[in-house]
Design a protein around this motif. Sequence first.
Motif, short mmCIF file in Angstrom:
data_model
loop_
_atom_site.label_atom_id
_atom_site.label_comp_id
_atom_site.label_asym_id
_atom_site.label_seq_id
_atom_site.Cartn_x
_atom_site.Cartn_y
_atom_site.Cartn_z
N UNK A 140 116.24 33.36 56.88
CA UNK A 140 115.57 34.29 56.53
C UNK A 140 114.72 33.81 55.34
N UNK A 141 113.36 34.49 55.20
CA UNK A 141 112.89 34.40 54.01
C UNK A 141 112.56 35.89 53.59
N UNK A 180 110.40 40.59 55.16
CA UNK A 180 111.47 39.67 55.42
C UNK A 180 111.12 39.18 56.81
N UNK A 181 111.31 37.79 56.99
CA UNK A 181 111.07 37.08 58.41
C UNK A 181 112.20 36.35 58.53
N UNK A 182 112.70 36.15 59.69
CA UNK A 182 113.86 35.38 60.03
C UNK A 182 113.72 34.86 61.34
N UNK A 183 114.30 33.63 61.77
CA UNK A 183 114.43 32.97 63.02
C UNK A 183 115.81 32.55 63.17
N UNK A 184 116.11 32.56 64.54
CA UNK A 184 117.69 32.55 65.01
C UNK A 184 117.65 31.28 66.27
N UNK A 201 112.11 34.77 66.79
CA UNK A 201 112.09 35.78 65.85
C UNK A 201 113.00 36.81 65.93
N UNK A 202 113.99 37.02 65.18
CA UNK A 202 114.92 38.08 65.19
C UNK A 202 114.86 39.02 64.23
N UNK A 247 110.46 44.36 63.20
CA UNK A 247 111.95 44.14 63.85
C UNK A 247 112.99 43.81 63.10
N UNK A 248 114.07 44.41 63.30
CA UNK A 248 115.42 44.16 62.60
C UNK A 248 116.36 43.31 63.64
N UNK A 249 117.36 42.50 63.12
CA UNK A 249 118.10 41.54 63.72
C UNK A 249 119.28 42.09 64.29
#
Length: 455
Positions: free
Chosen positions: A147-148, A159-163, A184-185, A204-206
């Motif tokens: 997450x960033x 907030x940006x995140x990958x999974x 991208x989650x 988007x939220x994870x």
Amino acid sequence: MKTKILAALAATMAVGATCAFAANPFVDVPTDSWAYKSVVELADAGIIQGVDGQYFQGNRNITRYEAAEMVAKAMAHMDKASVEQRALINKLADEYADELNNLGVRVSALENRVGNVKLTGDARIRYRYQDGTKENDNSWDYRVRVRANAQVNDRTKVTYGISSDNKNFADNAQASDEKNDIYTDIAKVDYNFGGNNWNLSVGRTDAYVLGNAYGYNYGDVFDRAELKYQNDKFAATAGYGKFKANSGDVDTSFYKKDDGKRVGTFSGNDDKKIDGVKTGYGELEGFFGGGRAAGSAAGVYYNDFTRAGGTNSGDSINADDLWGAYLKGNLGKWTALANYEHVKNNENSAVTGDDTADVWIGKLSYGKANFATPKSWDAWVEYINAEDGAFVGGNSNSWRFDSNMDNIESWGVGADYTFAKNAMFQVMQSFGTNTKDGNAKDPEEQTRAQFVFVF
């Protein structure tokens, strides 16, 4: 402790300094001391207060709460700090996260870390076993998330995140089959206003969870716009969004049809998908026993489901709407949770008999495992009683296999242990699991163990 506090003072000197000629408030700091200028500047900025208002006592070891107070005051001046100073204050804020949270400083939200970009993440290695299921061939898997968090200004955070997918160690798939392994989650913008009591979140939220409780139903990727009001006693949430299956490789909740009845267990692409289903939702919560920070709360929530095209028939979700309520009490080291959900299925669903279904959940926990506190631990026991049709779909937020979340009565136990800072071991086991209605064989018991690392 002394090294960390000296680092905090060094970082906050320039942050809080206002006047080099402020009066010395401490009788035990002479004007010819090497620390005189720094101590006076810190006192003038309100970052340090001394003992009894007149003694600095520079050789005294301070408590973690005193250190946290200084860090909190430094965080309030983040807009004046250099990049290096912000990095050091952020590191100290993570070190004293528990103390800061108890002092009412929301470290996790990073409201005051203006101009700062912080990378976080986690990695999980997991073992899952259930006798007689396909998961036994691939019991070990792993997942990595990054997450960033960027604080744009004092009101706006991005907030940006990958999974990765849950990848099996025994997976021998070709590279061409792994094109969707990374996705991208989370990708959202949060805007605080109204004295920070209001928050508008878009994107988007994870892990959207139906209700702020056990998370029996959907707990996966969700695209939405959400408005929330929250203070220390009350919270109200309203939103609208669309469920997203992360990469298609997820458990789904619907049994195959056989003459209009739900029979057997589901598997593969023959099942109905929640992906793309839309919902409007709302939630009301009250916090008691010391307010939101105390951890005791009660809430009610509602979801109205609509598939793309305006109907809930065909190959989409069976449920028409859902409402639930929860009560959570925090009594010292004990935490008790009671959660109820009621689902109304549409006329085209495969649920037999009554078109409504209920689920009752209870969970009792002792202790609290914290990633920041080595050797912290907790243990818990839970009970689930779910009627046929109560499970709406998607990946649940539970530790159990989603294929066995419906039409069951089951118990579970587990424990969490932080064996090193930012490293936790968790173990779960079900028992007494029975099929509630029909002649289907009782599900086998489930075992799960995992290592989770955060950074």
